[in-house]
Design a protein around this motif. Structure first.
Motif, PDB file in Angstrom:
ATOM      1  N   ASP A   1       0.852  -1.195   0.000  1.00 51.52           N
ATOM      2  CA  ASP A   1       0.000   0.000   0.000  1.00 51.52           C
ATOM      3  C   ASP A   1       0.888   1.245   0.000  1.00 51.52           C
ATOM      4  O   ASP A   1       1.542   1.562   0.998  1.00 51.52           O
ATOM      5  CB  ASP A   1      -0.903  -0.018   1.234  1.00 51.52           C
ATOM      6  CG  ASP A   1      -1.856   1.172   1.243  1.00 51.52           C
ATOM      7  OD1 ASP A   1      -1.946   1.875   0.219  1.00 51.52           O
ATOM      8  OD2 ASP A   1      -2.513   1.389   2.290  1.00 51.52           O
ATOM      9  N   HIS A   2       0.910   1.966  -1.144  1.00 54.91           N
ATOM     10  CA  HIS A   2       1.731   3.171  -1.291  1.00 54.91           C
ATOM     11  C   HIS A   2       0.862   4.416  -1.427  1.00 54.91           C
ATOM     12  O   HIS A   2       1.262   5.380  -2.094  1.00 54.91           O
ATOM     13  CB  HIS A   2       2.638   3.041  -2.520  1.00 54.91           C
ATOM     14  CG  HIS A   2       3.542   1.845  -2.475  1.00 54.91           C
ATOM     15  ND1 HIS A   2       4.608   1.743  -1.616  1.00 54.91           N
ATOM     16  CD2 HIS A   2       3.515   0.682  -3.188  1.00 54.91           C
ATOM     17  CE1 HIS A   2       5.222   0.588  -1.805  1.00 54.91           C
ATOM     18  NE2 HIS A   2       4.579  -0.080  -2.755  1.00 54.91           N
ATOM     19  N   THR A   3      -0.289   4.403  -0.802  1.00 52.47           N
ATOM     20  CA  THR A   3      -1.207   5.531  -0.962  1.00 52.47           C
ATOM     21  C   THR A   3      -0.581   6.833  -0.480  1.00 52.47           C
ATOM     22  O   THR A   3      -0.585   7.852  -1.191  1.00 52.47           O
ATOM     23  CB  THR A   3      -2.504   5.256  -0.186  1.00 52.47           C
ATOM     24  OG1 THR A   3      -3.069   4.020  -0.648  1.00 52.47           O
ATOM     25  CG2 THR A   3      -3.504   6.372  -0.395  1.00 52.47           C
ATOM     26  N   ASP A   4      -0.034   6.823   0.719  1.00 57.77           N
ATOM     27  CA  ASP A   4       0.564   8.046   1.265  1.00 57.77           C
ATOM     28  C   ASP A   4       1.793   8.462   0.470  1.00 57.77           C
ATOM     29  O   ASP A   4       2.008   9.658   0.208  1.00 57.77           O
ATOM     30  CB  ASP A   4       0.943   7.818   2.729  1.00 57.77           C
ATOM     31  CG  ASP A   4      -0.273   7.542   3.590  1.00 57.77           C
ATOM     32  OD1 ASP A   4      -1.383   7.945   3.190  1.00 57.77           O
ATOM     33  OD2 ASP A   4      -0.120   6.910   4.663  1.00 57.77           O
ATOM     34  N   GLU A   5       2.600   7.495   0.069  1.00 50.90           N
ATOM     35  CA  GLU A   5       3.813   7.825  -0.677  1.00 50.90           C
ATOM     36  C   GLU A   5       3.478   8.407  -2.045  1.00 50.90           C
ATOM     37  O   GLU A   5       4.106   9.381  -2.494  1.00 50.90           O
ATOM     38  CB  GLU A   5       4.673   6.571  -0.826  1.00 50.90           C
ATOM     39  CG  GLU A   5       6.039   6.832  -1.423  1.00 50.90           C
ATOM     40  CD  GLU A   5       6.880   5.575  -1.497  1.00 50.90           C
ATOM     41  OE1 GLU A   5       8.020   5.663  -2.007  1.00 50.90           O
ATOM     42  OE2 GLU A   5       6.396   4.505  -1.059  1.00 50.90           O
ATOM     43  N   VAL A   6       2.478   7.834  -2.706  1.00 48.72           N
ATOM     44  CA  VAL A   6       2.079   8.347  -4.022  1.00 48.72           C
ATOM     45  C   VAL A   6       1.546   9.772  -3.904  1.00 48.72           C
ATOM     46  O   VAL A   6       1.873  10.657  -4.714  1.00 48.72           O
ATOM     47  CB  VAL A   6       1.025   7.408  -4.647  1.00 48.72           C
ATOM     48  CG1 VAL A   6       0.385   8.051  -5.863  1.00 48.72           C
ATOM     49  CG2 VAL A   6       1.666   6.082  -5.039  1.00 48.72           C
ATOM     50  N   ALA A   7       0.731  10.010  -2.883  1.00 45.69           N
ATOM     51  CA  ALA A   7       0.185  11.355  -2.693  1.00 45.69           C
ATOM     52  C   ALA A   7       1.289  12.360  -2.385  1.00 45.69           C
ATOM     53  O   ALA A   7       1.274  13.499  -2.885  1.00 45.69           O
ATOM     54  CB  ALA A   7      -0.847  11.333  -1.572  1.00 45.69           C
ATOM     55  N   GLU A   8       2.263  11.948  -1.574  1.00 47.64           N
ATOM     56  CA  GLU A   8       3.360  12.850  -1.232  1.00 47.64           C
ATOM     57  C   GLU A   8       4.213  13.174  -2.461  1.00 47.64           C
ATOM     58  O   GLU A   8       4.595  14.335  -2.690  1.00 47.64           O
ATOM     59  CB  GLU A   8       4.220  12.203  -0.141  1.00 47.64           C
ATOM     60  CG  GLU A   8       5.396  13.044   0.320  1.00 47.64           C
ATOM     61  CD  GLU A   8       4.971  14.305   1.039  1.00 47.64           C
ATOM     62  OE1 GLU A   8       5.787  15.245   1.095  1.00 47.64           O
ATOM     63  OE2 GLU A   8       3.825  14.360   1.533  1.00 47.64           O
ATOM     64  N   LEU A   9       4.521  12.166  -3.265  1.00 50.35           N
ATOM     65  CA  LEU A   9       5.311  12.406  -4.478  1.00 50.35           C
ATOM     66  C   LEU A   9       4.568  13.321  -5.453  1.00 50.35           C
ATOM     67  O   LEU A   9       5.166  14.223  -6.064  1.00 50.35           O
ATOM     68  CB  LEU A   9       5.638  11.070  -5.148  1.00 50.35           C
ATOM     69  CG  LEU A   9       6.628  10.163  -4.407  1.00 50.35           C
ATOM     70  CD1 LEU A   9       6.714   8.808  -5.097  1.00 50.35           C
ATOM     71  CD2 LEU A   9       8.013  10.805  -4.354  1.00 50.35           C
ATOM     72  N   LYS A  10       3.275  13.096  -5.576  1.00 47.79           N
ATOM     73  CA  LYS A  10       2.494  13.930  -6.488  1.00 47.79           C
ATOM     74  C   LYS A  10       2.470  15.379  -6.022  1.00 47.79           C
ATOM     75  O   LYS A  10       2.596  16.321  -6.835  1.00 47.79           O
ATOM     76  CB  LYS A  10       1.072  13.387  -6.592  1.00 47.79           C
ATOM     77  CG  LYS A  10       0.212  14.134  -7.604  1.00 47.79           C
ATOM     78  CD  LYS A  10      -1.164  13.505  -7.724  1.00 47.79           C
ATOM     79  CE  LYS A  10      -2.008  14.254  -8.756  1.00 47.79           C
ATOM     80  NZ  LYS A  10      -3.362  13.672  -8.887  1.00 47.79           N
ATOM     81  N   ALA A  11       2.332  15.577  -4.725  1.00 45.66           N
ATOM     82  CA  ALA A  11       2.324  16.947  -4.201  1.00 45.66           C
ATOM     83  C   ALA A  11       3.671  17.629  -4.428  1.00 45.66           C
ATOM     84  O   ALA A  11       3.735  18.828  -4.745  1.00 45.66           O
ATOM     85  CB  ALA A  11       1.977  16.924  -2.714  1.00 45.66           C
ATOM     86  N   GLN A  12       4.751  16.872  -4.308  1.00 45.82           N
ATOM     87  CA  GLN A  12       6.078  17.464  -4.478  1.00 45.82           C
ATOM     88  C   GLN A  12       6.329  17.880  -5.927  1.00 45.82           C
ATOM     89  O   GLN A  12       6.744  19.014  -6.199  1.00 45.82           O
ATOM     90  CB  GLN A  12       7.143  16.460  -4.008  1.00 45.82           C
ATOM     91  CG  GLN A  12       7.166  16.240  -2.504  1.00 45.82           C
ATOM     92  CD  GLN A  12       8.208  15.220  -2.090  1.00 45.82           C
ATOM     93  OE1 GLN A  12       8.993  14.747  -2.918  1.00 45.82           O
ATOM     94  NE2 GLN A  12       8.214  14.878  -0.804  1.00 45.82           N
ATOM     95  N   TYR A  13       6.086  16.952  -6.869  1.00 46.25           N
ATOM     96  CA  TYR A  13       6.407  17.343  -8.250  1.00 46.25           C
ATOM     97  C   TYR A  13       5.371  18.316  -8.819  1.00 46.25           C
ATOM     98  O   TYR A  13       5.658  19.078  -9.750  1.00 46.25           O
ATOM     99  CB  TYR A  13       6.593  16.122  -9.152  1.00 46.25           C
ATOM    100  CG  TYR A  13       5.363  15.338  -9.514  1.00 46.25           C
ATOM    101  CD1 TYR A  13       4.401  15.841 -10.394  1.00 46.25           C
ATOM    102  CD2 TYR A  13       5.175  14.044  -9.034  1.00 46.25           C
ATOM    103  CE1 TYR A  13       3.291  15.106 -10.755  1.00 46.25           C
ATOM    104  CE2 TYR A  13       4.070  13.300  -9.386  1.00 46.25           C
ATOM    105  CZ  TYR A  13       3.131  13.837 -10.244  1.00 46.25           C
ATOM    106  OH  TYR A  13       2.027  13.105 -10.612  1.00 46.25           O
ATOM    107  N   THR A  14       4.159  18.344  -8.271  1.00 45.41           N
ATOM    108  CA  THR A  14       3.179  19.346  -8.710  1.00 45.41           C
ATOM    109  C   THR A  14       3.625  20.742  -8.301  1.00 45.41           C
ATOM    110  O   THR A  14       3.499  21.711  -9.085  1.00 45.41           O
ATOM    111  CB  THR A  14       1.802  19.032  -8.106  1.00 45.41           C
ATOM    112  OG1 THR A  14       1.397  17.719  -8.516  1.00 45.41           O
ATOM    113  CG2 THR A  14       0.765  20.037  -8.563  1.00 45.41           C
ATOM    114  N   ALA A  15       4.147  20.871  -7.078  1.00 44.30           N
ATOM    115  CA  ALA A  15       4.638  22.176  -6.630  1.00 44.30           C
ATOM    116  C   ALA A  15       5.821  22.631  -7.473  1.00 44.30           C
ATOM    117  O   ALA A  15       5.941  23.826  -7.817  1.00 44.30           O
ATOM    118  CB  ALA A  15       5.030  22.085  -5.159  1.00 44.30           C
TER     119      ALA A  15
END
Length: 476
Positions: free
Chosen positions: A327-341
């Motif tokens: 389960d990488h739900t939190d990790e995926v969300a964190e990575l998405k937030a980082q590269y979106t910024a």
């Protein structure tokens, strides 16, 4: 004794035997209480060892013996272990050898300090620490003994206090006979070289009349003779004792050094051909055996295995919301937030770069013409100012050694984060598919397991009730 111990709550049979030289009795009593149905073990044989039934029975027996004037058996001290007994029989007991040597050293010691010094001279190593719980330990040096032996394990006569007392008693006996320990030790006799006899001439001298001895001289000679006789008597006593102890040591050493007869080697049997054994194929463990009786279980199990859930324990992780490493739900969300910024920051940097020429021209104009120029190019100037403000607020999070990063560096960082997210997405999607499939059957499986548990509990309760009825009928 039975009435006092059992108090009328247990049936018992008492049998007195007179067929031996000593009259004795045997007692057998029922383990079940006549009135409450509880066992004797449950009521009286629980708790610490000193509170067990045998200790109470022994106390009652001692009281009855004292009341009727019969002797009471006193508890003995700690006995000898089987290993120590075997070593004594074989003559290999370190303790026996230590006892003999220590008793020998005590004969020639003036006090406890002198005793320790003579122990070192006689091949006995010791450890004496008065402040420790184990004050004194001994070991035979040069005889193969590896560990020290505590003095209290040798016997009650080998503790520090008893050794001091025994030395004091020996000194009293010696002082009463005017003998010191040095007098008991025989000095080495000097070796006189043999010489050839020489011819001698005998010369006769005129004899003089003997003078009578004075009374003081006679008294001194008689006193010396008395002391010498007492010393000889004490020496004979200790010589006999030394000889006896030396004989014991010789016997122990002779027994220890007795060669062991070699055992005949068994004949080596001829090797037989080992028969080939064909093993039955191992039975495959059914991971879903617990829910096989559930309705539509085959269909549910097939769907779960199709998405990768291969056992009930793995399904239980989804059923009880246990975190899975897939389960990488939190990790995926964190990575998405980082590269979106980062992507937004790159977009703002591009926006500022595209409108920088217009804004530069706007800054170079005079105050009189700026108002007209801004009104004409308001969109470009506002876009530049918006981008510049955003960059100023968010660029500090990406500083490296106090320097602002370049657009190429930010683009590389964004690509790295996207690649990392892309690498874990297949496993994460597979987990999401498992989770979705498991959630469809969680309620049904949980309900079935609860029903099976309640069914087993009802069966256990029924068995306990039947057992109680059987016990009650037996008592009645």
């Amino acid at each position: 004794m039975c009435d006092r111990f059992l108090q009328g709550n247990y049936q018992y049979v008492l049998a007195v035997h007179t067929d031996k030289s000593h009259t004795h009795c045997h007692i057998i009593f029922n383990n079940t209480n006549l009135y409450n149905g509880l066992s004797f073990t449950y009521e009286h044989n629980q708790g610490k060892v000193k509170d067990r039934s045998w200790a109470q029975l022994r106390a009652i027996s001692d009281e009855l013996c004292k009341e009727h004037g019969i002797s009471v058996i006193e508890p003995k001290s700690k006995g000898v272990s089987h290993f120590e007994r075997d070593m004594q029989k074989e003559g290999k007991s370190w303790k026996d050898k230590l006892r003999v040597r220590i008793a020998e050293v005590m004969l020639y010691s003036r006090d406890f300090k002198d005793f320790l010094e003579k122990c070192s001279e006689c091949g006995i190593e010791y450890v004496y620490k008065p402040s420790n719980k184990v004050k004194l330990k001994f070991r035979l040096s040069g005889d193969g003994q590896q560990k020290f032996t505590r003095a209290d394990t040798l016997g009650a006569d080998y503790t520090v206090e008893r050794i001091s007392e025994q030395i004091a008693e020996i000194q009293e006996k010696l002082s009463a006979a005017n003998v010191t320990p040095d007098m008991l030790i025989e000095p080495p006799k000097p070796v006189v070289p043999k010489t050839e006899p020489k011819p001698t001439q005998t010369v006769t001298a005129p004899t003089k009349p003997k003078q009578s001895a004075e009374p003081n001289t006679i008294t001194e000679k008689s006193e010396t003779a008395r002391r010498k006789a007492a010393a000889e008597q004490v020496e004979k006593f200790f010589a006999a004792r030394r000889a006896r102890r030396q004989a014991q040591l010789d016997m122990l050493n002779a027994t220890a050094s007795k060669p062991v007869e070699p055992k005949p080697e068994p004949s080596v049997p001829t090797p037989q051909p080992t028969p080939t054994e064909s093993k039955a194929p191992e039975k495959k463990i059914d991971e879903w055996a617990t829910i096989r009786g559930m309705r539509d279980s085959d269909k549910i199990i097939a769907e779960l295995e199709a998405v990768g859930i291969m056992s009930l324990s793995e399904f239980g992780g989804f059923m009880h919301n246990i975190h899975s490493p897939e389960d990488h739900t939190d990790e995926v969300a964190e990575l998405k937030a980082q590269y979106t910024a980062i992507d937004k920051l790159l977009a703002m940097m591009k926006q500022r770069s595209d409108n920088s020429a217009t804004y530069k021209e706007y800054q170079e104009r005079s105050a009189f013409t700026q108002k007209h120029f801004r009104k004409k190019n308001a969109a470009a100037i506002d876009a530049y100012e918006e981008a510049d403000k955003y960059i100023t607020e968010h660029i500090k999070a990406y500083y490296v050694d106090g320097k602002a990063p370049k657009r190429s560096e930010l683009a590389a960082l964004s690509k790295q984060l996207k690649d990392k997210r892309k690498a874990i997405m297949p496993e994460h999607k597979a987990y999401l598919l498992k989770h979705e499939t498991a959630m469809r059957y969680t309620r049904q499986v949980r309900q079935y397991l609860n029903e099976q548990y309640m069914k087993s509990e009802r069966e256990r309760s029924r068995q306990r009730t039947q057992a109680k009825h059987r016990n009650k009928n037996t008592l009645e």
